[in-house]
Design a protein around this motif. Structure first.
Motif, PDB file in Angstrom:
ATOM      1  N   THR A   1      57.846 142.649  35.300  1.00 15.03           N
ATOM      2  CA  THR A   1      58.603 141.494  35.767  1.00 15.03           C
ATOM      3  C   THR A   1      59.389 140.874  34.617  1.00 15.03           C
ATOM      4  OG1 THR A   1      56.801 139.926  35.369  1.00 15.03           O
ATOM      5  CG2 THR A   1      56.884 140.983  37.541  1.00 15.03           C
TER       6      THR A   1
ATOM      7  N   HIS B   1      61.494 137.104  34.074  1.00 12.88           N
ATOM      8  CA  HIS B   1      61.812 135.800  34.675  1.00 12.88           C
ATOM      9  C   HIS B   1      61.176 135.670  36.061  1.00 12.88           C
ATOM     10  CE1 HIS B   1      64.520 135.077  31.371  1.00 12.88           C
ATOM     11  NE2 HIS B   1      65.232 136.161  31.669  1.00 12.88           N
ATOM     12  N   ASN B   2      59.914 136.100  36.150  1.00 15.75           N
ATOM     13  CA  ASN B   2      59.106 136.006  37.377  1.00 15.75           C
ATOM     14  C   ASN B   2      59.647 136.811  38.548  1.00 15.75           C
ATOM     15  OD1 ASN B   2      57.141 134.301  36.221  1.00 15.75           O
ATOM     16  ND2 ASN B   2      58.521 132.560  36.468  1.00 15.75           N
ATOM     17  N   LYS B   3      60.481 137.800  38.285  1.00 16.30           N
ATOM     18  CA  LYS B   3      60.992 138.669  39.342  1.00 16.30           C
ATOM     19  C   LYS B   3      60.658 140.113  38.997  1.00 16.30           C
ATOM     20  CE  LYS B   3      64.840 135.743  40.653  1.00 16.30           C
ATOM     21  NZ  LYS B   3      66.296 135.647  40.823  1.00 16.30           N
ATOM     22  N   SER B   4      60.279 140.877  40.001  1.00 11.10           N
ATOM     23  CA  SER B   4      60.004 142.296  39.797  1.00 11.10           C
ATOM     24  C   SER B   4      61.305 142.996  39.421  1.00 11.10           C
ATOM     25  CB  SER B   4      59.435 142.921  41.068  1.00 11.10           C
ATOM     26  OG  SER B   4      58.214 142.300  41.402  1.00 11.10           O
ATOM     27  N   ARG B   5      61.264 143.726  38.298  1.00  8.83           N
ATOM     28  CA  ARG B   5      62.485 144.374  37.818  1.00  8.83           C
ATOM     29  C   ARG B   5      62.366 145.890  37.701  1.00  8.83           C
ATOM     30  NH1 ARG B   5      66.598 140.699  38.171  1.00  8.83           N
ATOM     31  NH2 ARG B   5      65.870 138.719  37.352  1.00  8.83           N
TER      32      ARG B   5
ATOM     33  N   TYR C   1      50.761 143.962  37.683  1.00  6.07           N
ATOM     34  CA  TYR C   1      52.027 143.409  37.220  1.00  6.07           C
ATOM     35  C   TYR C   1      51.912 143.035  35.753  1.00  6.07           C
ATOM     36  CZ  TYR C   1      53.596 143.029  42.048  1.00  6.07           C
ATOM     37  OH  TYR C   1      53.981 143.324  43.325  1.00  6.07           O
TER      38      TYR C   1
END
Length: 86
Positions: free
Chosen positions: A28, A30-34, A3
């Motif tokens: 990622t 904002h701490n989300k997988s994109r 990541y």
């Protein structure tokens, strides 16, 4: 799967793309997988559904694969093949 943040991509594009050349990576934000970043070759194999790689039980492994596997294990046992591979 490794990541990286989208900020990493901006700051360390060489490191991120180098990692993506070996295996798909997740970007990622904002701490989300994109996003997933991968080599074009990996994408084509995935898209076409044709992947020449195969998995075998050790007991059913073709002889030529068993020989290559044994050689690789011997190299690793000697401490070779970690950081010096292309």
């Amino acid at each position: 799967m490794r990541y990286f943040t989208t900020g990493d991509l901006n700051k360390q594009v060489g490191d991120v793309t180098d990692a993506a050349s070996r295996e798909p990576i997740v970007l990622t934000r904002h701490n989300k997988s994109r996003f997933v970043l991968m080599s074009y070759e990996h994408y084509e194999r995935m898209r076409s559904g044709i992947d020449p790689r195969r998995a075998h039980y050790v007991s059913e492994m073709p002889d030529e694969h068993a020989e290559l596997f044994g050689e690789a294990i011997a190299r690793l046992a000697k401490g070779e093949g970690y950081d010096n591979e292309p």
